[in-house]
Design a protein around this motif. Structure first.
Motif, PDB file in Angstrom:
ATOM      1  N   TYR A  65      -5.593  -2.124   7.020  1.00  0.00           N
ATOM      2  CA  TYR A  65      -6.621  -1.146   6.056  1.00  0.00           C
ATOM      3  C   TYR A  65      -6.277  -0.775   4.673  1.00  0.00           C
ATOM      4  N   ARG A  66      -4.934  -0.953   4.371  1.00  0.00           N
ATOM      5  CA  ARG A  66      -4.431  -1.063   3.010  1.00  0.00           C
ATOM      6  C   ARG A  66      -5.166  -2.383   2.154  1.00  0.00           C
ATOM      7  N   ASP A  67      -5.203  -3.579   2.862  1.00  0.00           N
ATOM      8  CA  ASP A  67      -5.748  -4.803   2.359  1.00  0.00           C
ATOM      9  C   ASP A  67      -7.236  -4.703   2.080  1.00  0.00           C
ATOM     10  N   ARG A  68      -8.036  -4.067   2.902  1.00  0.00           N
ATOM     11  CA  ARG A  68      -9.321  -3.785   2.957  1.00  0.00           C
ATOM     12  C   ARG A  68      -9.688  -3.118   1.531  1.00  0.00           C
ATOM     13  N   ILE A  69      -8.808  -1.941   1.335  1.00  0.00           N
ATOM     14  CA  ILE A  69      -8.894  -0.988   0.300  1.00  0.00           C
ATOM     15  C   ILE A  69      -8.792  -1.747  -0.943  1.00  0.00           C
ATOM     16  N   LEU A  70      -7.508  -2.670  -1.020  1.00  0.00           N
ATOM     17  CA  LEU A  70      -7.367  -3.358  -2.499  1.00  0.00           C
ATOM     18  C   LEU A  70      -8.479  -4.287  -2.683  1.00  0.00           C
ATOM     19  N   ARG A 106      -3.663   6.897  -8.124  1.00  0.00           N
ATOM     20  CA  ARG A 106      -3.120   6.699  -6.545  1.00  0.00           C
ATOM     21  C   ARG A 106      -3.637   7.679  -5.462  1.00  0.00           C
ATOM     22  N   ALA A 107      -3.892   7.440  -4.213  1.00  0.00           N
ATOM     23  CA  ALA A 107      -4.243   8.513  -3.345  1.00  0.00           C
ATOM     24  C   ALA A 107      -3.585   8.221  -2.024  1.00  0.00           C
ATOM     25  N   ILE A 108      -3.347   9.363  -1.432  1.00  0.00           N
ATOM     26  CA  ILE A 108      -2.998   9.297  -0.075  1.00  0.00           C
ATOM     27  C   ILE A 108      -4.223   9.315   0.746  1.00  0.00           C
ATOM     28  N   VAL A 109      -4.192   8.210   1.500  1.00  0.00           N
ATOM     29  CA  VAL A 109      -5.511   7.847   2.178  1.00  0.00           C
ATOM     30  C   VAL A 109      -5.361   8.330   3.711  1.00  0.00           C
ATOM     31  N   VAL A 124       3.665   2.975   3.549  1.00  0.00           N
ATOM     32  CA  VAL A 124       3.165   3.974   4.551  1.00  0.00           C
ATOM     33  C   VAL A 124       3.960   5.114   3.912  1.00  0.00           C
ATOM     34  N   LYS A 125       3.512   6.118   3.516  1.00  0.00           N
ATOM     35  CA  LYS A 125       4.135   7.238   2.702  1.00  0.00           C
ATOM     36  C   LYS A 125       4.261   8.692   3.665  1.00  0.00           C
ATOM     37  N   ALA A 126       3.400   8.676   4.739  1.00  0.00           N
ATOM     38  CA  ALA A 126       3.541   9.965   5.363  1.00  0.00           C
ATOM     39  C   ALA A 126       3.011   9.697   6.915  1.00  0.00           C
ATOM     40  N   PRO A 181      -3.588   2.564  -2.994  1.00  0.00           N
ATOM     41  CA  PRO A 181      -3.628   3.193  -1.876  1.00  0.00           C
ATOM     42  C   PRO A 181      -2.277   3.653  -1.142  1.00  0.00           C
ATOM     43  N   LEU A 182      -1.926   4.858  -1.016  1.00  0.00           N
ATOM     44  CA  LEU A 182      -0.927   5.287  -0.250  1.00  0.00           C
ATOM     45  C   LEU A 182      -1.088   5.783   1.009  1.00  0.00           C
TER      46      LEU A 182
END
Length: 350
Positions: A55-60, A35-38, A95-97, A71-72
């Motif tokens: 953005y998360r969808d593009r990373i996945l 995992r990574a905080i992006v 969304v973690k932060a 991706p976090l």
């Protein structure tokens, strides 16, 4: 020790960019980290939950076939962020932060906060829903020396912030000074990430035999006394300090220019760099907790169950790797490393 097997680590501070750049660098992170905080400092930045979802969808979509990676996501804090967006962020679960950049402090930070006091209503909401605040902890006052900006941030902004919001969970990102280490150890609900370059190098690295732009990052490398303080903190076993590479990809011509970009690219070989740093003080037994346990614990996430293995062997870091229309120069390009991560079979489940 010839081999070191640890729980698969996570990267709690990572720049992935977007588009073709994202596709070029993501495999390096996926190879090592679960995992990574992006970071959200795209152009335009990731300011809303809707932005983060896209953005998360593009990373996945860019994850190499057969690999597993989560991706976090984070939101980019601006003067106009609302408490309602914080509530939506918490409810999203992905969304973690929220990331604070002082306006103009680093790459793509032009949309950042002009006065941290403008965000008090947002901080109240974050404290209420328990959403962590990630701080780029530097002042941008041109009257403050570049090497003193972290210390000034602690005194001017971080101490008052925590006095006003004692239950707000804070990550002091990429700490670089003994002042930051001492503050983190003394404060409640505050943790810190530490990069490989700040554990391995002091500011002399930027100037050895001429200007070395690939050692230039923000916050900038500091004196040797500060590097040693960071190394002691990382290897101390304190759960307040954990891995965050701040790996920041820039094309070679963006670094090697009349006004070079700030950022070190370490995603290619991050765990090997951290292993060398920990071995330098005979603390390899502390690497697993720093890389794999303390970050998930702070973010209230489960620890990973897979493992990776590092072997004691000599290999040479490539001079460059492909990157969009240019190339990308990794940290310590062309030099030898003494640890190497074994190829891992981290196939998707199901």
């Amino acid at each position: 020790m010839q081999t070191l097997t640890i729980t698969r680590p996570d990267d709690w501070h990572l720049h992935l960019r977007d588009g073709e750049a994202l596709k070029a660098v993501l495999p390096h992170t996926v190879r090592q980290f679960a995992r990574a905080i992006v970071m959200p400092n795209l152009k335009p930045p990731v300011r809303t939950v809707a932005d983060a979802a896209a953005y998360r969808d593009r990373i996945l979509a860019a994850i190499p076939a057969g690999q597993r990676f989560e991706p976090l996501m984070t939101l980019y804090l601006t003067d106009n962020t609302t408490p309602q967006e914080i509530t939506r962020a918490k409810e999203s679960q992905f969304v973690k932060a929220v990331k604070y950049y002082p306006a103009g402090a680093t790459t793509n930070s032009d949309f950042g906060v002009t006065d941290i006091r403008k965000c008090n209503r947002v901080f109240e909401a974050m404290q209420e829903v328990d959403l962590p605040l990630l701080l780029h902890g530097e002042v941008t006052d041109q009257g403050v020396d570049m090497f003193d900006r972290e210390k000034a941030f602690i005194e001017r902004h971080l101490i008052p912030l925590k006095e006003q919001f004692p239950n707000l969970r804070v990550v002091f990102e990429h700490v670089t000074t003994s002042d930051a280490v001492q503050y983190v150890l003394s404060a409640n609900n505050v943790a810190a990430t530490i990069t490989p370059q700040h554990l391995l190098y002091n500011r002399n690295a930027i100037f050895q035999g001429g200007i070395r732009p690939h050692f230039y990052c923000l916050p900038v490398l500091k004196r040797e006394e500060h590097r040693l303080a960071l190394l002691q903190a990382a290897t101390s076993g304190s759960p307040k300090f954990f891995l965050g590479t701040d790996s920041a990809p820039h094309p070679r011509d963006g670094k090697e220019s009349s006004c070079g970009c700030a950022g070190c690219y370490s995603a290619l070989h991050a765990m090997e760099l951290y292993a060398e740093a920990f071995e330098s003080v005979d603390a390899l037994d502390k690497l697993e907790a720093f890389a794999s346990f303390y970050g998930p614990d702070f973010y209230q996430l489960p620890r990973n169950t897979e493992q990776i293995t590092l072997n004691k062997t000599t290999w040479r870091v490539p001079d460059e790797v492909p990157f969009t229309e240019s190339s990308l120069v990794p940290l310590r390009a062309g030099q030898e490393m003494t640890w190497q991560m074994a190829d891992a079979n981290l196939a998707k489940e199901g």
